[in-house]
Design a protein around this motif. Structure first.
Motif, PDB file in Angstrom:
ATOM      1  N   THR A 158      -1.416  -0.931   4.002  1.00 54.39           N
ATOM      2  CA  THR A 158      -0.978   0.434   3.744  1.00 54.39           C
ATOM      3  C   THR A 158       0.527   0.454   3.535  1.00 54.39           C
ATOM      4  O   THR A 158       1.279  -0.124   4.318  1.00 54.39           O
ATOM      5  CB  THR A 158      -1.335   1.366   4.922  1.00 54.39           C
ATOM      6  OG1 THR A 158      -2.743   1.287   5.176  1.00 54.39           O
ATOM      7  CG2 THR A 158      -0.962   2.803   4.620  1.00 54.39           C
ATOM      8  N   VAL A 159       0.969   1.143   2.473  1.00 53.43           N
ATOM      9  CA  VAL A 159       2.381   1.241   2.147  1.00 53.43           C
ATOM     10  C   VAL A 159       2.811   2.703   2.203  1.00 53.43           C
ATOM     11  O   VAL A 159       2.227   3.552   1.513  1.00 53.43           O
ATOM     12  CB  VAL A 159       2.680   0.661   0.748  1.00 53.43           C
ATOM     13  CG1 VAL A 159       4.178   0.779   0.432  1.00 53.43           C
ATOM     14  CG2 VAL A 159       2.236  -0.790   0.663  1.00 53.43           C
ATOM     15  N   LEU A 160       3.821   2.995   3.009  1.00 46.20           N
ATOM     16  CA  LEU A 160       4.391   4.334   3.097  1.00 46.20           C
ATOM     17  C   LEU A 160       5.525   4.462   2.089  1.00 46.20           C
ATOM     18  O   LEU A 160       6.416   3.602   2.035  1.00 46.20           O
ATOM     19  CB  LEU A 160       4.942   4.605   4.499  1.00 46.20           C
ATOM     20  CG  LEU A 160       4.021   4.346   5.693  1.00 46.20           C
ATOM     21  CD1 LEU A 160       4.766   4.651   6.994  1.00 46.20           C
ATOM     22  CD2 LEU A 160       2.757   5.189   5.601  1.00 46.20           C
ATOM     23  N   LEU A 167      -1.630  -6.963  13.932  1.00 43.10           N
ATOM     24  CA  LEU A 167      -0.968  -5.878  13.194  1.00 43.10           C
ATOM     25  C   LEU A 167       0.490  -6.238  12.980  1.00 43.10           C
ATOM     26  O   LEU A 167       1.209  -6.563  13.932  1.00 43.10           O
ATOM     27  CB  LEU A 167      -1.087  -4.554  13.959  1.00 43.10           C
ATOM     28  CG  LEU A 167      -0.304  -3.353  13.409  1.00 43.10           C
ATOM     29  CD1 LEU A 167      -0.705  -3.035  11.971  1.00 43.10           C
ATOM     30  CD2 LEU A 167      -0.529  -2.124  14.294  1.00 43.10           C
ATOM     31  N   THR A 168       0.934  -6.178  11.735  1.00 44.18           N
ATOM     32  CA  THR A 168       2.325  -6.423  11.378  1.00 44.18           C
ATOM     33  C   THR A 168       2.888  -5.182  10.707  1.00 44.18           C
ATOM     34  O   THR A 168       2.307  -4.669   9.743  1.00 44.18           O
ATOM     35  CB  THR A 168       2.472  -7.632  10.433  1.00 44.18           C
ATOM     36  OG1 THR A 168       2.007  -8.814  11.091  1.00 44.18           O
ATOM     37  CG2 THR A 168       3.916  -7.824  10.003  1.00 44.18           C
ATOM     38  N   VAL A 169       4.011  -4.694  11.212  1.00 46.54           N
ATOM     39  CA  VAL A 169       4.711  -3.532  10.670  1.00 46.54           C
ATOM     40  C   VAL A 169       6.007  -4.032  10.040  1.00 46.54           C
ATOM     41  O   VAL A 169       6.735  -4.815  10.645  1.00 46.54           O
ATOM     42  CB  VAL A 169       5.026  -2.504  11.780  1.00 46.54           C
ATOM     43  CG1 VAL A 169       5.788  -1.309  11.219  1.00 46.54           C
ATOM     44  CG2 VAL A 169       3.737  -2.051  12.468  1.00 46.54           C
ATOM     45  N   ILE A 170       6.295  -3.580   8.801  1.00 48.83           N
ATOM     46  CA  ILE A 170       7.504  -4.026   8.109  1.00 48.83           C
ATOM     47  C   ILE A 170       8.259  -2.811   7.575  1.00 48.83           C
ATOM     48  O   ILE A 170       7.726  -2.041   6.778  1.00 48.83           O
ATOM     49  CB  ILE A 170       7.198  -4.994   6.952  1.00 48.83           C
ATOM     50  CG1 ILE A 170       6.310  -6.152   7.413  1.00 48.83           C
ATOM     51  CG2 ILE A 170       8.498  -5.525   6.353  1.00 48.83           C
ATOM     52  CD1 ILE A 170       5.876  -7.078   6.286  1.00 48.83           C
ATOM     53  N   GLN A 194      -3.448  -6.885   9.812  1.00 48.86           N
ATOM     54  CA  GLN A 194      -3.296  -5.572   9.208  1.00 48.86           C
ATOM     55  C   GLN A 194      -1.816  -5.341   8.929  1.00 48.86           C
ATOM     56  O   GLN A 194      -0.947  -5.643   9.744  1.00 48.86           O
ATOM     57  CB  GLN A 194      -3.816  -4.483  10.146  1.00 48.86           C
ATOM     58  CG  GLN A 194      -3.760  -3.085   9.534  1.00 48.86           C
ATOM     59  CD  GLN A 194      -4.249  -2.008  10.492  1.00 48.86           C
ATOM     60  OE1 GLN A 194      -4.345  -2.245  11.693  1.00 48.86           O
ATOM     61  NE2 GLN A 194      -4.563  -0.836   9.977  1.00 48.86           N
ATOM     62  N   LEU A 195      -1.517  -4.788   7.750  1.00 49.08           N
ATOM     63  CA  LEU A 195      -0.130  -4.583   7.339  1.00 49.08           C
ATOM     64  C   LEU A 195       0.146  -3.105   7.116  1.00 49.08           C
ATOM     65  O   LEU A 195      -0.561  -2.431   6.358  1.00 49.08           O
ATOM     66  CB  LEU A 195       0.162  -5.360   6.058  1.00 49.08           C
ATOM     67  CG  LEU A 195       0.379  -6.864   6.241  1.00 49.08           C
ATOM     68  CD1 LEU A 195       0.165  -7.605   4.936  1.00 49.08           C
ATOM     69  CD2 LEU A 195       1.779  -7.130   6.772  1.00 49.08           C
TER      70      LEU A 195
END
Length: 394
Positions: A27-29, A298-301, A328-329
């Motif tokens: 998922t991209v914000l 889960l990886t948050v970037i 999960q990204l």
């Protein structure tokens, strides 16, 4: 199947008055500065830190409760809710649900927690764990008060999950400990390029949040997954013309360290990371995380495209899609070029009400984005940049 968070709900948290965001494997914000992208990402970081270090410490490192509460002058609790498929028997129809709610009473921070999950397979058999302001916790099976039992938490700041994870599996099963492990393992990747350039001590494990152990993480990848390092090198070659190989050598000093160098065509000696460009080091840190064979669930970037050439974004999107089979990204981007390479169901457009300051997330559904792409013939990044999807400065 990768464990994942499927929904984030946030109320009265920073700019998030009330949002409910569905997440997929990747998922991209996207959205303008101040639209709430960072605040949504920080929900996961806050819950992770509360699970790791306790609620009091998580608040203290952020400047206290007043710094996370929405500054609109209204009364109301900060409530963060995660839905997901993490524990063994969770499913789309019966997901795990964890909620942390914080408020104040007589100048003191109060909390409530609730965790609902399936202890065993089959119909029903759900357990709800809850804790109140006085740190008294309750176990209720299938929502029934008749079988409810109570426990006192280890302290008023210890998360309920931390206490229940220590109980006998016969009483509550593996659910609390599995969910706690998931939360504490979340990686919030925000490479600090200056630190990443420095040779790091040899150690096993994943790349850390700041990528300060980049050299060691790359060496570990070369040791446990040589094919993974070769795939990473191919990705890097696609972005860095003339790159031939990545080399390692032992550094000096009292501690055993590893130095990473890039071998480039036409140069008489390799280039150490200490001398590599900002974009090269940052791209290498991202690719290292994305090529790890056993990453966190889960990886948050944050600002995934920062410092990268547009041509590198095509490589990066493909690699993130592939990596989302293992981790999960959830990432944030300001790049229309990157968004052009996404599918509608991978995009969450973030916007903000100009008068109230309230974040609107998502401002468009995936179905609306897909319809706009089909009807216009434009790519999603082009539509977003033009303002057709919202999520741009007014």
């Amino acid at each position: 199947m990768v464990s994942q968070i499927t929904r984030i709900e946030a109320r009265n948290y920073k700019s998030l008055e009330q949002v409910d965001v569905a997440l997929g494997p990747f998922t991209v914000l996207v959205g303008p500065n101040g639209s709430g992208k960072t605040n949504l990402l920080s929900v996961l970081r806050f819950v992770r830190d509360a699970a790791r270090f306790g609620i009091e410490d998580a608040l203290r490192t952020r400047g206290g409760f007043d710094r996370i509460k929405r500054q609109d002058g209204k009364q109301g609790r900060v409530t963060l809710t995660l839905h997901g498929n993490v524990t063994s028997h969770a499913s789309t129809g019966a997901p795990d649900r964890y909620q942390l709610s914080l408020g104040t009473s007589k100048g003191e921070v109060t909390r409530r927690e609730e965790f609902t999950y399936k202890r065993m397979a089959g119909q029903g058999r759900r357990i709800t764990l809850s804790a109140n302001e006085t740190a008294v916790a309750r176990i209720a099976a299938d929502g029934s008060d008749q079988s409810a039992q109570t426990r006192r938490l280890a302290s008023s700041t210890t998360t309920m999950l931390g206490t229940f994870a220590q109980l006998n599996d016969d009483e509550v099963g593996r659910g609390p400990s599995d969910f706690l492990d998931f939360l504490t393992d979340i990686r919030y990747l925000d490479p600090a390029v200056r630190e990443a350039r420095v040779p790091s001590r040899l150690q096993r494990g994943s790349i850390d949040d700041s990528a300060s152990n980049l050299s060691a993480a790359l060496y570990e990848l070369s040791r446990v997954d040589p094919d993974g390092l070769e795939a990473l090198t191919r990705d890097l070659r696609d972005c860095l013309p003339g790159l031939e190989a990545i080399e390692f050598r032992q550094g000096g000093g009292s501690a055993e360290t590893v130095v990473v160098s890039l071998v480039e065509a036409g140069l008489t000696r390799p280039i150490d990371l200490a001398d590599a460009s900002f974009g090269t080091v940052r791209l290498l840190a991202l690719l290292t995380a994305l090529h790890e064979p056993n990453p966190p669930a889960l990886t948050v970037i944050e600002e995934v495209d920062h410092g990268l050439h547009p041509y590198a974004l095509d490589v990066l999107v493909g690699r993130m899609r592939e990596a989302s089979k293992r981790t999960q990204l959830l990432v944030a981007s300001h790049s229309p070029t990157l968004v052009n390479r996404l599918e509608a169901n991978e995009i969450v457009v973030c916007d903000r009400d100009a008068e109230s300051g309230e974040s609107i997330i998502p401002s468009r559904s995936a179905a609306e984005i897909a319809a706009a792409v089909e009807e216009s013939g434009y790519l999603p990044g082009e539509l977003w940049f033009s303002g057709s999807l919202g999520g741009v400065p007014n």
